[in-house]
Motif scaffolding. Structure first.
Motif, PDB file in Angstrom:
ATOM      1  N   ASP A 146       0.778  -1.140  -0.088  1.00  0.00           N
ATOM      2  CA  ASP A 146       0.000   0.046   0.069  1.00  0.00           C
ATOM      3  C   ASP A 146       0.798   1.293   0.088  1.00  0.00           C
ATOM      4  O   ASP A 146       0.357   2.378  -0.353  1.00  0.00           O
ATOM      5  CB  ASP A 146      -1.002  -0.040   1.281  1.00  0.00           C
ATOM      6  N   TYR A 147       2.110   1.098   0.291  1.00  0.00           N
ATOM      7  CA  TYR A 147       3.055   2.039   0.491  1.00  0.00           C
ATOM      8  C   TYR A 147       4.206   1.719  -0.547  1.00  0.00           C
ATOM      9  O   TYR A 147       4.902   0.923   0.049  1.00  0.00           O
ATOM     10  CB  TYR A 147       3.632   2.619   2.000  1.00  0.00           C
TER      11      TYR A 147
ATOM     12  N   ARG B 291      12.037   9.317   0.859  1.00  0.00           N
ATOM     13  CA  ARG B 291      11.371   9.640   2.080  1.00  0.00           C
ATOM     14  C   ARG B 291      12.141  10.667   2.793  1.00  0.00           C
ATOM     15  O   ARG B 291      13.179  10.765   2.945  1.00  0.00           O
ATOM     16  CB  ARG B 291      11.407   8.159   2.929  1.00  0.00           C
TER      17      ARG B 291
ATOM     18  N   ARG C 295       3.740  13.427  -1.263  1.00  0.00           N
ATOM     19  CA  ARG C 295       4.006  11.957  -2.001  1.00  0.00           C
ATOM     20  C   ARG C 295       2.978  12.249  -3.213  1.00  0.00           C
ATOM     21  O   ARG C 295       1.700  12.346  -3.388  1.00  0.00           O
ATOM     22  CB  ARG C 295       3.418  10.827  -1.145  1.00  0.00           C
TER      23      ARG C 295
ATOM     24  N   GLN D 281       5.782   1.123   9.628  1.00  0.00           N
ATOM     25  CA  GLN D 281       4.630   0.641   8.753  1.00  0.00           C
ATOM     26  C   GLN D 281       4.879  -0.659   8.233  1.00  0.00           C
ATOM     27  O   GLN D 281       4.852  -1.064   6.996  1.00  0.00           O
ATOM     28  CB  GLN D 281       4.526   1.644   7.376  1.00  0.00           C
TER      29      GLN D 281
END
Length: 408
Positions: free
Chosen positions: A17-18, A241, A295, A78
């Motif tokens: 999902d990321y 990031r 993002r 995460q």
């Protein structure tokens, strides 16, 4: 090199999902293998998104999926927590047998990967691990290092079902423990793949005997055109990031220093990404020409690369072989970088600062703003540099690694 079609279980502990660098490389590899005629099942944590995220998109493309539910996700990093339990191994054994899997290829080192490797070893299936980073780093108070290192090792055993090695791999105990998580799984597979030569050397030094260097590749998409002119303004894109390991604050400080000595409007910087350092970075910008875009979808990032003149990569001693380099070359753009260990792609199309400190970064940036000819030259060489990351070559190398004989 072998050209026989393989039946591959491609395994990732990280949530898709990321999409960070490891996830992007993982999904790219799945598509590249499939497009060359190999059967691929993606084994990954089940999506928590309503639209099914990347797993659903893979299925919509006709891809096969084994989705495993995580009972909790570790905040901050995460990471979906999936333990290597008997229940997981039984399910994976049944799924692998049903598909007649002949290669289990993991892209991470946690519970789901450990379970897949355990099943493969028990069934005599070839095991391969791509190591995306052997340079784990955690910024922790010095007094807590040994306690946290012991906690990491205990967590690894609880999660994966086997001990974590205790080699001295970094000065900080917690960093060493994190790197041992990677090492202890790497020692249990037949072949380890490293996208970079410098990481491969470190893995061999740590005792991993069979390591193949296979640079990352990306799925084919729009290719940029080499630059014919540069600004003003010189447009620079920083992607990553927003964390300490990527050295965003040092980059922002260098941009501020450059803005103070060059003509107004002579350069501009865009920052793509999210992370805990965004607020601190925004506070340091002052009047420098910096925009934070947050993002963005991968296609939008690649579009921003083609709109930029230069791609900045400011990590030092942390990255393995960033996908950002491959994407920059596909956009036919040069790379502003600081880490001499990052040789893949940068030897032809990189422009390196003399050091990793703010002063050295600012000096190079100022030089390029005033005379951007090296930016044009780096762009002109990008097509040649991109050949190292050719998708067909990547798949051939991976399939060859699947057939490699482990060192005795």
């Amino acid at each position: 090199m072998s050209v026989a079609a393989r039946r591959v279980a491609l395994v990732c502990d990280y949530s898709l999902d990321y999409l960070g660098g490891a996830q992007s490389a993982f999904l790219d590899e799945a598509r590249l293998l499939r497009d060359r005629g190999h059967e691929v099942v993606v084994v990954a944590p089940a999506s928590r998104r309503a639209d099914g995220g990347a797993l659903r998109r893979w299925q919509d493309e006709g891809g096969d999926v084994i989705a495993v539910r995580a009972w909790v996700t570790l905040p901050g990093v995460q990471l979906p927590v999936i333990r290597n339990t008997q229940r997981l191994r039984t399910r994976l054994a049944d799924e692998f047998a049903e598909r007649d899997i002949d290669v289990v290829h993991v892209h991470s080192e946690f519970g789901l990967s450990a379970g897949a490797v355990s099943v493969a070893r028990a069934r005599g299936i070839r095991t391969v691990q791509t190591v995306h980073t052997f340079f784990w780093r955690a910024d922790m108070p010095q007094g807590f290092g040994r306690v946290l290192g012991a906690t990491v090792r205990a967590f690894g055993r609880w999660l994966r079902g086997f001990p974590t090695t205790r080699a001295e791999l970094a000065p900080a105990p917690v960093d060493s423990a994190l790197r041992n998580l990677t090492l202890s799984l790497a020692l249990r597979v037949d072949v380890v793949v490293s996208p970079s030569a410098h990481q491969a050397e470190r893995l061999r030094d740590a005792g991993v005997r069979t390591v193949r260097v296979v640079p990352n590749a990306v799925t084919p998409g729009p290719v940029g055109e080499p630059l014919t002119e540069v600004g003003p303004p010189l447009r620079i894109l920083w992607v990553g990031r927003l964390v300490a390991e990527k050295r965003l604050i040092e980059w922002i400080d260098a941009v501020v220093q450059t803005a103070a000595v060059v003509n107004p409007g002579s350069f501009e910087v865009e920052i793509v990404g999210e992370g805990p350092l965004r607020a601190a970075a925004e506070q340091r910008v002052d009047d420098a020409p910096v925009r934070f875009l947050g993002r963005l979808p991968r296609e939008a990032v690649q579009e921003r690369m083609r709109a930029a003149h230069l791609i900045a990569l400011t990590s030092f001693g942390f990255d393995n072989q960033p996908v950002t380099i491959v994407e920059a070359l596909e956009a036919r753009r040069g790379i502003f970088y600081v880490d001499p260990a990052l040789t893949e792609g940068t030897e032809l199309s990189g422009i390196r600062a003399s050091g990793p400190d703010v002063r050295a970064i600012a000096q190079l940036l100022t030089t390029l703003v005033r005379d951007p000819r090296p930016v044009l030259e780096a762009s002109a060489r990008a097509a040649e540099a991109a050949r190292e990351f050719d998708p067909v070559l990547h798949v051939a190398r991976i399939i060859d690694a699947y057939s490699a004989t482990p060192a005795l």
